[in-house]
Scaffold this motif. Structure first.
Motif, short mmCIF file in Angstrom:
data_model
loop_
_atom_site.label_atom_id
_atom_site.label_comp_id
_atom_site.label_asym_id
_atom_site.label_seq_id
_atom_site.Cartn_x
_atom_site.Cartn_y
_atom_site.Cartn_z
N PRO A 222 0.84 -1.22 0.00
CA PRO A 222 0.00 0.00 0.00
C PRO A 222 0.86 1.24 0.00
CG PRO A 222 -0.06 -1.09 2.14
CD PRO A 222 0.66 -2.03 1.22
N ILE A 223 0.27 2.30 -0.47
CA ILE A 223 1.03 3.54 -0.65
C ILE A 223 1.50 4.11 0.68
CG2 ILE A 223 0.82 5.93 -1.45
CD1 ILE A 223 -0.87 4.99 -3.70
N ASP A 224 0.75 3.92 1.75
CA ASP A 224 1.13 4.52 3.02
C ASP A 224 2.37 3.87 3.62
OD1 ASP A 224 -0.05 2.15 3.47
OD2 ASP A 224 -1.37 2.83 5.09
N SER A 225 2.67 2.62 3.21
CA SER A 225 3.84 1.95 3.76
C SER A 225 5.04 1.96 2.81
CB SER A 225 3.49 0.50 4.12
OG SER A 225 3.10 -0.20 2.95
N THR A 226 4.90 2.62 1.66
CA THR A 226 6.02 2.71 0.71
C THR A 226 6.38 4.17 0.52
OG1 THR A 226 4.46 2.73 -1.14
CG2 THR A 226 5.37 0.60 -0.50
N SER A 227 7.54 4.37 0.02
CA SER A 227 8.03 5.74 -0.17
C SER A 227 8.38 5.96 -1.64
CB SER A 227 9.27 6.00 0.69
OG SER A 227 10.29 5.08 0.38
N GLU A 242 22.47 1.13 -6.48
CA GLU A 242 22.88 0.01 -5.64
C GLU A 242 21.68 -0.84 -5.23
OE1 GLU A 242 25.92 -0.94 -5.06
OE2 GLU A 242 26.63 0.75 -6.29
N GLU A 243 20.55 -0.23 -5.00
CA GLU A 243 19.36 -1.00 -4.65
C GLU A 243 18.77 -1.71 -5.86
OE1 GLU A 243 16.48 0.64 -1.99
OE2 GLU A 243 17.83 2.27 -1.38
N LEU A 244 18.87 -1.09 -7.02
CA LEU A 244 18.33 -1.73 -8.23
C LEU A 244 19.11 -2.98 -8.61
CD1 LEU A 244 17.57 1.39 -10.49
CD2 LEU A 244 15.94 0.04 -9.16
N LYS A 245 20.38 -3.00 -8.31
CA LYS A 245 21.20 -4.17 -8.66
C LYS A 245 20.78 -5.41 -7.88
CE LYS A 245 25.38 -1.59 -9.92
NZ LYS A 245 26.81 -1.33 -9.59
N GLN A 246 20.09 -5.23 -6.76
CA GLN A 246 19.67 -6.37 -5.95
C GLN A 246 18.32 -6.93 -6.41
OE1 GLN A 246 21.97 -7.37 -3.83
NE2 GLN A 246 23.18 -5.55 -4.36
N ALA A 247 17.65 -6.27 -7.30
CA ALA A 247 16.31 -6.70 -7.72
C ALA A 247 16.38 -7.71 -8.86
CB ALA A 247 15.48 -5.50 -8.14
N LYS A 248 15.33 -8.54 -8.98
CA LYS A 248 15.21 -9.48 -10.09
C LYS A 248 14.35 -8.90 -11.23
CE LYS A 248 15.69 -13.71 -7.36
NZ LYS A 248 15.06 -15.00 -6.98
N GLU A 249 13.42 -8.06 -10.87
CA GLU A 249 12.59 -7.37 -11.86
C GLU A 249 12.43 -5.93 -11.41
OE1 GLU A 249 11.11 -11.54 -11.07
OE2 GLU A 249 10.82 -9.69 -9.95
N ILE A 250 12.39 -5.04 -12.38
CA ILE A 250 12.09 -3.64 -12.11
C ILE A 250 11.04 -3.17 -13.12
CG2 ILE A 250 14.37 -3.15 -11.15
CD1 ILE A 250 15.06 -1.74 -13.81
N ILE A 271 10.96 4.45 -11.77
CA ILE A 271 11.46 3.08 -11.57
C ILE A 271 10.88 2.56 -10.27
CG2 ILE A 271 13.49 1.61 -11.33
CD1 ILE A 271 15.10 3.66 -12.85
N SER A 272 10.40 1.30 -10.30
CA SER A 272 9.83 0.68 -9.11
C SER A 272 10.37 -0.72 -8.94
CB SER A 272 8.30 0.62 -9.18
OG SER A 272 7.74 1.92 -9.18
N THR A 273 10.61 -1.09 -7.69
CA THR A 273 10.89 -2.47 -7.31
C THR A 273 9.72 -2.98 -6.49
OG1 THR A 273 12.07 -1.79 -5.32
CG2 THR A 273 13.37 -2.00 -7.35
N ARG A 274 9.90 -4.13 -5.86
CA ARG A 274 8.82 -4.66 -5.04
C ARG A 274 8.62 -3.82 -3.76
NH1 ARG A 274 6.10 -8.65 -8.08
NH2 ARG A 274 7.66 -9.83 -9.27
N GLU A 275 9.65 -3.05 -3.38
CA GLU A 275 9.59 -2.33 -2.11
C GLU A 275 9.55 -0.82 -2.25
OE1 GLU A 275 12.05 -4.52 -2.81
OE2 GLU A 275 11.20 -6.29 -1.81
N LEU A 386 4.65 -4.46 -11.46
CA LEU A 386 5.28 -5.76 -11.18
C LEU A 386 4.24 -6.79 -10.75
CD1 LEU A 386 8.60 -4.72 -9.40
CD2 LEU A 386 8.26 -5.43 -11.77
N TYR A 387 3.22 -6.38 -10.02
CA TYR A 387 2.14 -7.31 -9.68
C TYR A 387 1.37 -7.72 -10.94
CZ TYR A 387 -2.31 -8.98 -7.83
OH TYR A 387 -3.43 -9.74 -7.57
N ILE A 388 1.14 -6.77 -11.84
CA ILE A 388 0.49 -7.10 -13.13
C ILE A 388 1.37 -8.06 -13.92
CG2 ILE A 388 -0.26 -6.10 -15.32
CD1 ILE A 388 -1.00 -3.55 -13.77
N PHE A 389 2.68 -7.87 -13.85
CA PHE A 389 3.62 -8.76 -14.54
C PHE A 389 3.49 -10.18 -14.03
CE2 PHE A 389 7.94 -10.64 -14.13
CZ PHE A 389 8.17 -10.93 -15.47
N ASP A 390 3.35 -10.38 -12.72
CA ASP A 390 3.19 -11.73 -12.16
C ASP A 390 1.92 -12.39 -12.67
OD1 ASP A 390 5.52 -11.36 -10.78
OD2 ASP A 390 4.55 -10.77 -8.90
#
Length: 823
Positions: A222-227, A242-250, A271-275, A386-390
């Motif tokens: 949810p938006i309130d728990s993400t930045s 550095e954070e993007l390099k740790q992701a599997k999908e962006i 750009i978005s990751t899972r977090e 990314l949820y739509i991608f899954d």
């Protein structure tokens, strides 16, 4: 006093003042002001002072309104300028009235004021309700700001010629070195271009194995728990990397602006990751340093999820030197899966139950600081992707199970995504003479309903080139400097002075005011050169303007695979089969040549269908010599009698005479014709081998027999003639007797009628009503009873009282009088 009552009083006072002003203006307009000026000079001076004051008030109002709405209107120097700039003035006033209407509705409470969302609001509500106002505010659509490209450390060269060279200074995750990748080739139009530097990596590198497997969809946070992090420094870019390099999908998305730049500006990157979500400002002076993101974008182990990435990959190459390896385009997944909608808004609504306000697609993304609503819209494009991608991957895997007789849908989507990633950016250019190219005029005029003559066409091409050069020099969009409609009006009207040219220009004329003299000179020069130049249709008719000369030469040179005409020709028609197309070609015409009265009919085939010589068409026919036509025997015209029949006579009295004459004529015709036929048949059966003496004897006997026959005929004719005259005399006598008897009978009938009338007059007496029969109680007869008991038949009554049909008209006539003649 209540605020609503104060507003009502203010509105009524304003309305009364406006009505009084309008009435006064109308009354002044109805007067002959020119006459008043001549009679009373004082009135003329007062009118001039009032006009100047009104122009000053109008200029002040337009200036303040233009600053509020972002529109531009020139200064009104005199009353004529009001007519020249009427269209721009109306646009400004309409915008002002719309704002006033909105403010009044908000004040009265008719609509609720829409404020920009705050961070607290973002935390309270995840799903935004779509704005009730579908129109984007003008200040957000056409912002009046300084050009950010003027502050770039690496300026854009809009006049560069030749192939566009990639901006890469290094090549991470390379299978082929950067030096070996920057090679050139010749495209289909004969132009030299650089190859895609990551072409080998995109084509040969496989996707991660997780893409081919079903997965548990990871719910978006949810938006309130993400930045959502705003990145506008190079240090922030390094931290994000550095954070993007740790992701599997962006998830990746871009916002672009092309109205105040010649080639366009990549204004924002999301750009978005899972977090986390990042929003990167790509208009910073150090924007060229964003090339460092290729460490993630070119990494084949990290899947880049985009929607409709066709233009995104080109913008990344052109402005930032970024290339995408491992692309997954959800647009092509929608197409392969057969979804009813293929937009990102449809996917957000289907899988995330989120309604995106797509009016911000038209916003000016150069605005800094970015308004909260635009920031929220940009973030939402990648937050759920990314949820739509899954969800899409699972559906593709279910419908692409190996072993089933169905196409592998997942592999099809991946191949199409690779084709999108292989798109290349090329320099915008066009041919000035032919108008071909992405920035050319050819395709525009091809769709235009206007046909220009030679002068107008020359002016159109010249002004189009002048506008393109000015846009490159000022780094402006050609359509911002001069719209397509204004360009067409300049070519069509052909202004003869500068003031007329100024009146054609639109509200953006302020940019062209400094170049008005140059534009007028270009128009006049083009008119002089275009007097004897080509017309618009001449260019469209010429093949050189439609097909590149290199393509034509290649098509002409590469004719080795074209078979010979005889090889293409079939012995049997695919349409007609074995049917002979004409009697001229199958040899039957020679056999029927002796029949002179018959017409030779051939089918009207097209010329190209019948292309071929007669010799080629008769190859399969047997070669038999055509029989020579024998001369027809000469017809001997015999002096014979014939019968000509005429129509029937109208008078009934002459029918008997005609029948007798016809019978006599038939008797006369039958006897000689029969004998002649017998003799003719005898002559036909004669032996050709008889000697000449026998033939002479036969001719002598024929002559003697003919003479005797003629004498007999004459005698018979005399007898018949006498009999006819006697019969005619007898009929005349009978006819006269009948007339006399008829006349006598008519006289007797007239006398009897007169006698009856006299007797009736004598016997005329008054009617005795006492002896008359009763009418009301009349006795019914048997016929009256039958009529009363008879059933009513409506069809019988209609048929009896209806219109009668017309009598049949027989075209055949009865046998009439016959007459016998001789040739």
């Amino acid at each position: 006093m209540d605020g609503l009552l104060d507003f009502k009083t203010l509105r009524e006072s304003l309305q009364a003042a406006l009505v009084a002003t309008t009435r006064t203006a109308n009354s002044i307009a109805s007067e002959d002001l020119q006459f008043q000026r001549t009679v009373n000079p004082t009135v003329g001076g007062r009118l001039d002072n009032s006009s100047g004051r009104l122009l000053s008030l109008a200029n002040g109002l337009l200036k303040s309104t233009a600053n509020l709405t972002g529109q531009k209107v020139g200064v009104l120097e005199d009353a004529d300028d009001v007519d020249l700039q009427w269209r721009n003035i109306v646009d400004v006033i309409d915008s002002l009235l719309e704002k006033a209407d909105t403010c009044l509705d908000e004040y009265t409470g008719l609509i609720k004021r829409k404020d920009a969302p705050t961070l607290a609001d973002q935390g309270r509500a995840q799903k935004r309700v779509k704005s009730s106002n579908d129109r984007l505010d003008w200040s957000l659509k056409r912002a009046n700001i300084l050009k950010p490209q003027n502050n770039f450390e690496k300026k854009v060269d809009n006049f560069v010629t030749g192939p566009w060279k990639p901006l890469l200074s290094s090549k991470p995750h390379a299978k082929v070195s950067l030096e070996d990748s920057l090679t050139t080739f010749v495209d289909d139009d004969g132009n030299t271009q650089y190859k895609h530097p990551y072409e080998t990596e995109i084509k040969t590198t496989p996707y991660p194995q997780d893409v081919y497997k079903k997965r548990e969809p990871k719910e978006y946070l949810p938006i309130d728990s993400t930045s959502a992090i705003w990145v506008d420094t190079y240090e922030g870019v390094l931290e994000m990397l550095e954070e993007l390099k740790q992701a599997k999908e962006i998830a990746l998305d871009l916002e672009h602006h092309d109205f105040r730049s010649y080639t366009g500006l990549l204004s924002l990157m999301q750009i978005s990751t899972r977090e986390k979500d990042w929003v990167i400002d790509t208009l910073q002076p150090w924007r060229h340093k964003l090339e460092i993101l290729n460490e993630v974008f070119a990494n084949p182990n990290i899947v880049k999820v985009l929607h409709g990435a066709f233009m995104d990959v080109i913008w990344l190459q052109r402005d930032l030197g970024l290339y995408v390896v491992g692309l997954f385009d959800t647009y092509h997944a929608c197409a392969v899966l057969g979804y009813p909608g293929r937009s990102l808004g449809y996917l957000l609504s289907k899988f995330a139950d989120f309604e995106a306000d797509k009016k911000y697609q038209l916003a000016d993304w150069r605005i800094r600081p970015l308004p909260e609503e635009m920031f929220y819209y940009a973030r939402s494009d990648t937050h759920y992707l990314l949820y739509i991608f899954d969800m899409i991957i699972n559906e593709l895997v279910d419908r692409s199970t190996p072993g089933k007789p169905k196409p592998d849908l997942l592999e099809l989507v991946l191949e199409r995504s690779k084709d999108v990633a292989l798109q290349r950016y090329e320099n915008p250019s066009y041919n000035v003479e032919t108008g071909q190219g992405p920035r050319g005029w050819y395709n525009v005029l091809l769709k235009s309903p206007t046909l220009y003559n030679s002068e107008q066409f020359a002016v159109y091409k010249a002004v189009h080139q002048w506008r393109d050069n000015l846009a490159r020099r000022e780094d402006e969009s050609p359509f911002f400097l001069m719209t397509q409609q204004v360009l067409a009006d300049i070519a069509r009207i052909l202004a003869t002075d500068k003031k007329a040219l100024w009146s054609i220009l639109d509200s953006n004329a302020k940019v062209l005011k400094a170049h008005l003299d140059d534009l007028f000179d270009v128009i006049q020069k083009a008119r002089e050169e275009g007097v004897n130049g080509p017309k618009m249709m001449d260019i469209f008719k010429s093949d050189s303007s439609v097909i590149a000369p290199a393509k034509i030469a290649a098509a002409i040179a590469d004719d080795s695979d074209i078979p010979d005409v005889k090889e293409l020709k079939a012995d049997r028609s695919q349409f007609w089969g074995g049917v002979t197309l004409s009697s001229v070609w199958d040899g039957t015409a020679a056999k029927t040549a002796k029949f002179d009265d018959m017409l030779e009919i051939t089918l009207p085939y097209p010329a190209d269908f019948m292309d071929g010589s007669a010799a080629e068409m008769e190859v399969d026919q047997p070669e038999e010599p055509a029989p020579e036509p024998q001369p027809a025997p000469e017809q001997v015209i015999v002096n014979q009698e014939f019968t000509l029949r005429s129509g029937a006579k109208r008078k009934h009295e002459e029918e008997s005479e005609e029948e007798e004459e016809a019978s006599d004529a038939e008797i006369e015709d039958s006897a000689p014709q029969t004998e002649t036929d017998v003799q003719t048949g005898g002559e036909a059966e004669g032996d050709d081998s008889d000697e000449e003496e026998e033939e002479e004897e036969e001719e002598a006997s024929d002559k003697s027999s003919k003479k005797s026959k003629k004498a007999a005929k004459k005698a018979a004719k005399e007898q018949k003639k006498q009999a006819k005259e006697a019969l005619k005399a007898q009929r005349r006598a009978e006819k006269a007797a009948k007339k006399e008897a008829k006349k006598k009978a008519q006289e007797e009938a007239a006398a009897a009628a007169k006698q009856v009338e006299g007797e009736e007059e004598k016997e005329d007496q008054p009617f005795d009503y006492s002896q008359a029969a009763s009418v009301l109680r009349a006795r019914k007869t048997q016929e009256d009873v039958k009529k009363a008991n008879k059933r009513f038949n409506p069809y019988e009554e209609k048929s009896q009282g209806g219109p009668k049909g017309a009598r049949a008209h027989y075209t055949a006539k009865a046998a009439g009088k016959t007459a016998t003649f001789k040739k």
